[in-house]
Motif scaffolding. Structure first.
Motif, PDB file in Angstrom:
ATOM      1  N   LEU A 132       0.826  -1.203   0.000  1.00 30.55           N
ATOM      2  CA  LEU A 132       0.000   0.000   0.000  1.00 30.55           C
ATOM      3  C   LEU A 132       0.864   1.259   0.000  1.00 30.55           C
ATOM      4  CD1 LEU A 132      -2.924  -0.875   2.443  1.00 30.55           C
ATOM      5  CD2 LEU A 132      -3.125  -0.297   0.024  1.00 30.55           C
ATOM      6  N   SER A 133       1.947   1.234   0.776  1.00 26.41           N
ATOM      7  CA  SER A 133       2.860   2.375   0.795  1.00 26.41           C
ATOM      8  C   SER A 133       3.492   2.586  -0.572  1.00 26.41           C
ATOM      9  CB  SER A 133       3.944   2.167   1.854  1.00 26.41           C
ATOM     10  OG  SER A 133       3.372   2.084   3.147  1.00 26.41           O
ATOM     11  N   SER A 134       3.844   1.480  -1.235  1.00 31.09           N
ATOM     12  CA  SER A 134       4.417   1.586  -2.582  1.00 31.09           C
ATOM     13  C   SER A 134       3.415   2.200  -3.553  1.00 31.09           C
ATOM     14  CB  SER A 134       4.851   0.208  -3.082  1.00 31.09           C
ATOM     15  OG  SER A 134       5.887  -0.318  -2.283  1.00 31.09           O
ATOM     16  N   ALA A 152       8.169   6.423 -17.875  1.00 31.80           N
ATOM     17  CA  ALA A 152       8.112   6.244 -16.428  1.00 31.80           C
ATOM     18  C   ALA A 152       6.714   5.822 -15.999  1.00 31.80           C
ATOM     19  CB  ALA A 152       8.526   7.525 -15.721  1.00 31.80           C
ATOM     20  N   ARG A 153       5.705   6.414 -16.636  1.00 31.18           N
ATOM     21  CA  ARG A 153       4.330   6.081 -16.297  1.00 31.18           C
ATOM     22  C   ARG A 153       4.043   4.603 -16.522  1.00 31.18           C
ATOM     23  NH1 ARG A 153       2.102   9.771 -18.975  1.00 31.18           N
ATOM     24  NH2 ARG A 153       1.601   8.622 -20.891  1.00 31.18           N
ATOM     25  N   ILE A 159       4.596  -1.744 -11.966  1.00 35.22           N
ATOM     26  CA  ILE A 159       4.949  -2.046 -10.575  1.00 35.22           C
ATOM     27  C   ILE A 159       3.708  -1.978  -9.688  1.00 35.22           C
ATOM     28  CG2 ILE A 159       6.308  -1.295  -8.585  1.00 35.22           C
ATOM     29  CD1 ILE A 159       8.386  -0.208 -10.562  1.00 35.22           C
ATOM     30  N   MET A 160       2.879  -0.970  -9.927  1.00 34.75           N
ATOM     31  CA  MET A 160       1.654  -0.823  -9.143  1.00 34.75           C
ATOM     32  C   MET A 160       0.731  -2.025  -9.332  1.00 34.75           C
ATOM     33  SD  MET A 160       0.989   3.235  -9.882  1.00 34.75           S
ATOM     34  CE  MET A 160      -0.603   3.311  -9.053  1.00 34.75           C
ATOM     35  N   ARG A 166      -0.157  -8.577  -5.488  1.00 37.17           N
ATOM     36  CA  ARG A 166       0.420  -9.144  -4.267  1.00 37.17           C
ATOM     37  C   ARG A 166      -0.565  -9.017  -3.109  1.00 37.17           C
ATOM     38  NH1 ARG A 166       5.591  -6.421  -1.305  1.00 37.17           N
ATOM     39  NH2 ARG A 166       5.350  -7.400   0.727  1.00 37.17           N
ATOM     40  N   MET A 167      -1.231  -7.872  -2.999  1.00 36.35           N
ATOM     41  CA  MET A 167      -2.233  -7.701  -1.948  1.00 36.35           C
ATOM     42  C   MET A 167      -3.410  -8.651  -2.156  1.00 36.35           C
ATOM     43  SD  MET A 167      -2.425  -3.650  -0.988  1.00 36.35           S
ATOM     44  CE  MET A 167      -2.589  -3.063  -2.666  1.00 36.35           C
TER      45      MET A 167
END
Length: 365
Positions: A132-134, A152-153, A159-160, A166-167
Motif C-alpha cells: 500500500l505504501s508503494s 516512467a508512467r 509495478i503498481m 500481491r495484496m
C-alpha cells in the motif's frame, strides 16, 4: 480438584492447600506467610483488598516459573460465614479461621492464543502496509514529476499492478486460511482421488515450470490413489507445495511428485487401519538450514524474506498446507539438506473400500 486452591487466615498465613497447590509451589506452605511464595505485587494487593473489606473478590494475573513457566488468573475471594462453617466441618486442620480463598486458573494457553492472534494481526497489517505504501508513493509520483513521462508512467503502472496483485494474493490466502481453520473440526469424509489432484495441479502449473525451466517427474507407484478428502482443499495443498518447489527449487532442475502406498499402521493423528497414501514433493534447490525447519509452517515465517516477496510469496502457503493436512487427519514432515534440496512428505488415510493390490512401481516423466 485439578487446579491449585489455597486458604489464608487473617494474617495471610496458609491454613490449607490442595495437592495441586503443593505441586505448584514445590514446598511446604501450610502455616507460613503466603507472601513468601507469591511475591507478585498485584496478587498481594488483591489479597489485601479482600482481607481489608475493600472488595469481596479480586483477581490478579501471575507467572510462575517452576517446574515450567505458566500464567495464572488468581481469584481471591472472601469466605462467607456459611462457607467458612462448611469448611470447618470438613475437619481440615488449620492454624486460624480461613478468610480468603485463592483459586488458581491456568490461562497459559489462553495467553498464548492471544499473543498468536496479536502477532497475526500485526504481521498481516505489515504485509498489507508495504505494498500500500508503494502504491501511494507511485501515485504521488505519477501526479507530480512523472506526469508527462510516458516511459516512467508505464514502468510505474506495471509495478503498481504487481503490488496490487500481491495484496490480492495475500487477502486470498488469509481468507483461505480462515476457511480451512473453521473447517478443521469437520471431518473430510468425501472421496478424493489424489492422483487426479496431482495431474490437475501439474497441468495448471506447467507454464510456471516452463518459465523456470523445471521439468516434472511423476512417480506414481500405486494405482489406488483414493483418500478421504476435500478435493478443493487437496488441490490447494498440492498446488502450494509444487509451486514452492518450482519457485525455490532452482532453475533448470526437476520437481519430483511421488505417490506411494503405505501399509496399515497407527499414526499420531489417528488410526490408519486401511493403510495410507504417501505424497512427496521433492525439489533440487539450495535446501533449508535445520534451524528453520520447525518454524516453516508458522504464519508469515520466511527463511529469506526478500526472496519470498520477490517470488510473490505471502508467507502463508505452508501454514495453509499444515491446516489442510490436520483436517484430513494426516501427517506432514519436511526434510531438507542444504545444497541438496527439500522433500515434503504428507501421509493421508485411505478410504476403507479402496484397498487394492499394490501396483508395480512405474515412473512417468
Amino acid at each position: 480438584m485439578s487446579e491449585p486452591v489455597v486458604l489464608l487466615d487473617a494474617e495471610r498465613r496458609v491454613t490449607w492447600s490442595n495437592s495441586a497447590a503443593k505441586n505448584l509451589f514445590s514446598t511446604r506452605i501450610e502455616g507460613r506467610d503466603f507472601g513468601l511464595f507469591a511475591r507478585q505485587p498485584e496478587l498481594l494487593a488483591a489479597i489485601a483488598d479482600v482481607q481489608g473489606d475493600m472488595a469481596h473478590r479480586r483477581t490478579a494475573e501471575i507467572i510462575t516459573s517452576q517446574p515450567q513457566e505458566r500464567q495464572w488468573m488468581v481469584v481471591a475471594s472472601r469466605i462467607p460465614p456459611q462457607e467458612e462453617t462448611r469448611i470447618r466441618a470438613s475437619g481440615v486442620a488449620r492454624i486460624g479461621p480461613p478468610v480468603v480463598l485463592l483459586a488458581f486458573h491456568d490461562i497459559t494457553h489462553v495467553k498464548l492464543v492471544e499473543r498468536m492472534r496479536a502477532d497475526f494481526v500485526a504481521n498481516a497489517s505489515h504485509e498489507l502496509r508495504t505494498p500500500l505504501s508503494s502504491l501511494l508513493g507511485f501515485i504521488e509520483t505519477l501526479r507530480g514529476p512523472a506526469r508527462d513521462d510516458a516511459a516512467a508512467r508505464e514502468r510505474f503502472l506495471a509495478i503498481m499492478e504487481e503490488e496490487a496483485r500481491r495484496m490480492v494474493r495475500l487477502v486470498d490466502d488469509l481468507l483461505s486460511l480462515s476457511r480451512i481453520e473453521s473447517d478443521t473440526a469437520l471431518p473430510a469424509d468425501a472421496r478424493a482421488d489424489l492422483g487426479e489432484v496431482v495431474a490437475r495441479v501439474t497441468g495448471t502449473l506447467a507454464p510456471l515450470a516452463d518459465e523456470h525451466d523445471i521439468r516434472f517427474v511423476l512417480e506414481k507407484r500405486t494405482d489406488d490413489t483414493l483418500v478421504h478428502g476435500d478435493s478443493d482443499q487437496l488441490v490447494q495443498m498440492v498446488s502450494n507445495l509444487v509451486e514452492n518447489a518450482i519457485k525455490y527449487g532452482g532453475e533448470k532442475g526437476s520437481v519430483t511428485i511421488r505417490l506411494e502406498d503405505r501399509p496399515a499402521v497407527t499414526h499420531a493423528n489417528g488410526p490408519g487401519e486401511n493403510g495410507s497414501l504417501l505424497l512427496e514433493v521433492i525439489d533440487e534447490g539450495p535446501g533449508i538450514a535445520p534451524e528453520h525447519l520447525p518454524r516453516l509452517t508458522e504464519r508469515f515465517y520466511r527463511v529469506d524474506t526478500a526472496r519470498s516477496r520477490a517470488m510473490g510469496g505471502t508467507g502463508l502457503g505452508l501454514a495453509i498446507v499444515k491446516h489442510i493436512v490436520r483436517r484430513h487427519e494426516g501427517e506432514l514432515v519436511i526434510f531438507s539438506t542444504p545444497g541438496v534440496g527439500t522433500r515434503v512428505r504428507i501421509t493421508l488415510p485411505r478410504m476403507a473400500a479402496t484397498r487394492t493390490a499394490k501396483s508395480p512401481p512405474r515412473s512417468e516423466k
